[in-house]
Design an enzyme around this catalytic site. Structure first.
Site, PDB file in Angstrom:
ATOM      1  N   ARG A  48       0.857  -1.194   0.000  1.00 33.09           N
ATOM      2  CA  ARG A  48       0.000   0.000   0.000  1.00 33.09           C
ATOM      3  C   ARG A  48       0.887   1.235   0.000  1.00 33.09           C
ATOM      4  O   ARG A  48       2.104   1.123   0.148  1.00 33.09           O
ATOM      5  CB  ARG A  48      -0.918  -0.023   1.226  1.00 33.09           C
ATOM      6  CG  ARG A  48      -0.134  -0.353   2.503  1.00 33.09           C
ATOM      7  CD  ARG A  48      -0.624   0.279   3.720  1.00 33.09           C
ATOM      8  NE  ARG A  48      -0.527   1.707   3.662  1.00 33.09           N
ATOM      9  CZ  ARG A  48       0.598   2.406   3.838  1.00 33.09           C
ATOM     10  NH1 ARG A  48       1.753   1.807   4.073  1.00 33.09           N
ATOM     11  NH2 ARG A  48       0.585   3.720   3.764  1.00 33.09           N
ATOM     12  N   GLY A  49       0.225   2.413  -0.086  1.00 34.54           N
ATOM     13  CA  GLY A  49       0.998   3.657  -0.178  1.00 34.54           C
ATOM     14  C   GLY A  49       1.245   3.934  -1.658  1.00 34.54           C
ATOM     15  O   GLY A  49       1.629   3.020  -2.418  1.00 34.54           O
ATOM     16  N   ALA A  50       1.000   5.176  -2.083  1.00 33.63           N
ATOM     17  CA  ALA A  50       0.987   5.481  -3.514  1.00 33.63           C
ATOM     18  C   ALA A  50       2.273   5.075  -4.255  1.00 33.63           C
ATOM     19  O   ALA A  50       2.201   4.376  -5.269  1.00 33.63           O
ATOM     20  CB  ALA A  50       0.664   6.968  -3.707  1.00 33.63           C
ATOM     21  N   ARG A  89      -7.001  -0.555  -7.198  1.00 31.25           N
ATOM     22  CA  ARG A  89      -7.438   0.509  -6.278  1.00 31.25           C
ATOM     23  C   ARG A  89      -7.532   1.798  -7.101  1.00 31.25           C
ATOM     24  O   ARG A  89      -6.628   2.073  -7.899  1.00 31.25           O
ATOM     25  CB  ARG A  89      -6.453   0.688  -5.102  1.00 31.25           C
ATOM     26  CG  ARG A  89      -6.451  -0.491  -4.122  1.00 31.25           C
ATOM     27  CD  ARG A  89      -5.613  -0.181  -2.893  1.00 31.25           C
ATOM     28  NE  ARG A  89      -6.300   0.705  -1.968  1.00 31.25           N
ATOM     29  CZ  ARG A  89      -5.683   1.319  -0.936  1.00 31.25           C
ATOM     30  NH1 ARG A  89      -4.387   1.165  -0.744  1.00 31.25           N
ATOM     31  NH2 ARG A  89      -6.378   2.084  -0.121  1.00 31.25           N
ATOM     32  N   GLN A 192      -2.696   2.584   9.889  1.00 34.97           N
ATOM     33  CA  GLN A 192      -1.371   2.714   9.267  1.00 34.97           C
ATOM     34  C   GLN A 192      -0.434   3.542  10.141  1.00 34.97           C
ATOM     35  O   GLN A 192       0.780   3.370  10.092  1.00 34.97           O
ATOM     36  CB  GLN A 192      -1.498   3.375   7.882  1.00 34.97           C
ATOM     37  CG  GLN A 192      -2.109   2.509   6.802  1.00 34.97           C
ATOM     38  CD  GLN A 192      -3.614   2.687   6.700  1.00 34.97           C
ATOM     39  OE1 GLN A 192      -4.270   3.028   7.678  1.00 34.97           O
ATOM     40  NE2 GLN A 192      -4.167   2.457   5.529  1.00 34.97           N
ATOM     41  N   ASP A 233      -1.978  10.707  -2.449  1.00 36.23           N
ATOM     42  CA  ASP A 233      -2.337   9.605  -3.348  1.00 36.23           C
ATOM     43  C   ASP A 233      -2.614  10.096  -4.755  1.00 36.23           C
ATOM     44  O   ASP A 233      -2.473   9.357  -5.722  1.00 36.23           O
ATOM     45  CB  ASP A 233      -3.556   8.862  -2.806  1.00 36.23           C
ATOM     46  CG  ASP A 233      -3.144   8.031  -1.610  1.00 36.23           C
ATOM     47  OD1 ASP A 233      -3.159   8.564  -0.487  1.00 36.23           O
ATOM     48  OD2 ASP A 233      -2.750   6.872  -1.814  1.00 36.23           O
ATOM     49  N   ASN A 243      -5.525  12.366  -0.037  1.00 40.70           N
ATOM     50  CA  ASN A 243      -4.677  11.549   0.849  1.00 40.70           C
ATOM     51  C   ASN A 243      -5.589  10.829   1.837  1.00 40.70           C
ATOM     52  O   ASN A 243      -6.818  11.000   1.822  1.00 40.70           O
ATOM     53  CB  ASN A 243      -3.645  12.433   1.562  1.00 40.70           C
ATOM     54  CG  ASN A 243      -2.578  11.596   2.257  1.00 40.70           C
ATOM     55  OD1 ASN A 243      -1.965  10.729   1.637  1.00 40.70           O
ATOM     56  ND2 ASN A 243      -2.371  11.807   3.541  1.00 40.70           N
TER      57      ASN A 243
HETATM   58  O1  MRU Z   1      -4.803   3.227   1.978  1.00 42.11           O
HETATM   59  P1  MRU Z   1      -3.316   3.447   1.977  1.00 42.11           P
HETATM   60  O2  MRU Z   1      -2.643   2.930   3.193  1.00 42.11           O
HETATM   61  O3  MRU Z   1      -2.686   2.954   0.697  1.00 42.11           O
HETATM   62  O4  MRU Z   1      -3.169   5.030   1.981  1.00 42.11           O
HETATM   63  C1  MRU Z   1      -1.877   5.575   1.947  1.00 42.11           C
HETATM   64  C2  MRU Z   1      -1.855   7.051   2.060  1.00 42.11           C
HETATM   65  O5  MRU Z   1      -2.862   7.717   2.114  1.00 42.11           O
HETATM   66  C3  MRU Z   1      -0.508   7.687   2.006  1.00 42.11           C
HETATM   67  O6  MRU Z   1      -0.492   8.858   2.786  1.00 42.11           O
HETATM   68  C4  MRU Z   1      -0.153   8.044   0.551  1.00 42.11           C
HETATM   69  O7  MRU Z   1      -0.341   6.939  -0.294  1.00 42.11           O
HETATM   70  C5  MRU Z   1       1.228   8.539   0.420  1.00 42.11           C
HETATM   71  S1  MRU Z   1       2.426   7.270   0.692  1.00 42.11           S
HETATM   72  C6  MRU Z   1       3.945   7.967   0.470  1.00 42.11           C
END
Ligand code: MRU
Length: 349
Positions: A48-50, A89, A192, A233, A243
């Site tokens: 996960r995470g962009a 996603r 998270q 994101d 985000n």
């Molecule tokens: O649902 P997630 O855990 O994938 O969401 C992640 C976030 O919102 C992060 O802040 C974003 O992806 C930036 S990660 C460098």
């Protein structure tokens, strides 16, 4: 330190993921050998995470080439597997960006893997650069030393291929002796912040406190925070930023308190096809994530749930967006293409 995502060559090539659903108590890797398994891992937030999703998209296309050869897929089967990966996603634009970049770069397995590896390597370099740019901006806009920083969700090594974005900036500031305390929002419903960011902060020896999301506005307006730093994101061309849900509340509190609200993201998170935040699709996730905590039910069966995974912070609430190319200040921007001053954007950015 752990590797969030990596390619392992072998008779059956594998994308190896650090399973983020098991952290912080269990450090376990998932060995993914098919596109369907990767889509499942993405949807369960094992990865996960962009920026990490951008890398997963790239490696996923390389995996699809190998699977296609092994399973004698037709071109239509290959295209459908790639599409399922691209749409796993919807909000983080990096996933589709990673898939598209590798698809456009090469039509064969070797070329696809080379491009996917480039994405991962560039992510690391980009994170180091944006962390340095953002840290410099913060040092020139926050007078108090050392800083008290608030962050939301997880944006560290786990959310990227290494180092991190907003978290990378915090690490950069910490290495310069400039961090007194990090307030890490726990980030309901999937935690998270408490499970992942606190784990990273502990490993990096950075002083921190986990707080419930509902505490953030009060912590900020009581004067306990000098700057809030979050990831992204998807960033629209006018600077509106999607985000993790709860980021908008942090931005509003920062505006009220008169402290900077800083977004950190690589350029792969800027969406050329998205003019403003109103066009960003917000992922809505399963009710069970809200109705259960750690497997224990916390509401009556059948309770209806609204579970948006992200929110959009308008550009006018964002003091700075730090990228690998430098920093822009959306709050001061006068035109709708706020990135033009930083880098000429093309569809291949
Ligand atoms: O649902 P997630 O855990 O994938 O969401 C992640 C976030 O919102 C992060 O802040 C974003 O992806 C930036 S990660 C460098």
């Amino acid at each position: 330190m752990a590797n969030t995502i990596e390619w392992i060559e072998g008779t059956i090539p594998t994308v190896r993921l650090l399973d983020q659903t098991r952290l912080p108590h269990v450090v376990e890797y998932l060995n993914v050998t098919t596109v369907a398994e990767l889509v499942d891992a993405i949807q369960r937030l094992a990865v996960r995470g962009a920026p990490a999703l951008g890398a997963a998209g790239g490696y996923g296309v390389a995996l699809a080439h190998r699977e296609a050869a092994r399973e004698h897929w037709s071109p239509a089967e290959f295209a459908s597997a790639v599409e399922s990966l691209r749409n796993a996603r919807p909000t983080a634009v990096n996933l589709a960006w990673g898939v598209d970049r590798v698809m456009q770069a090469s039509s064969n397995a070797e070329g696809a893997l080379a491009e996917a590896i480039d994405i991962a390597n560039e992510d690391k370099a980009g994170n180091l650069a944006l962390s340095a740019h953002g840290a410099e901006w913060i040092m020139s806009h926050c007078a108090r030393r050392p800083l008290r920083v608030l962050t939301h969700c997880n944006t560290g090594l786990l959310a990227t291929t290494s180092w991190g974005t907003a978290y990378g900036m915090i690490k950069h500031l910490h290495q310069d002796g400039m961090v007194e305390m990090v307030y890490a929002d726990e980030t309901r419903p999937l935690l998270q912040g408490s499970r992942l960011t606190s784990w990273e902060l502990t490993q990096d020896g950075i002083p921190h406190k986990v707080q419930v999301d509902a505490a953030a506005a009060s912590t900020i307006t009581r004067g306990l925070v000098d700057v809030a730093i979050i990831g992204a994101d998807r960033i629209a061309m006018n600077g509106d930023t999607a985000n993790k849900i709860g980021s908008l509340s942090v931005a509003l509190a920062c505006k009220f308190a008169g402290i900077p609200f800083v977004v950190a993201a690589p350029f792969s998170t800027v969406s050329l096809d998205t003019a403003t935040g109103s066009e960003i699709e917000i992922e809505e996730r399963d009710a069970s994530e809200v109705l259960e905590v750690g497997g224990a039910k916390v509401a009556l069966d059948g309770t209806q749930v609204f579970n948006p995974a992200f929110d959009v912070t308008p550009a006018e609430l964002i003091s700075a967006i730090a990228t690998e190319h430098g920093v822009i200040e959306p709050v001061l921007a006068t035109n709708s293409d706020i990135f033009a001053s930083l880098v000429p954007l093309s569809s291949s950015h």
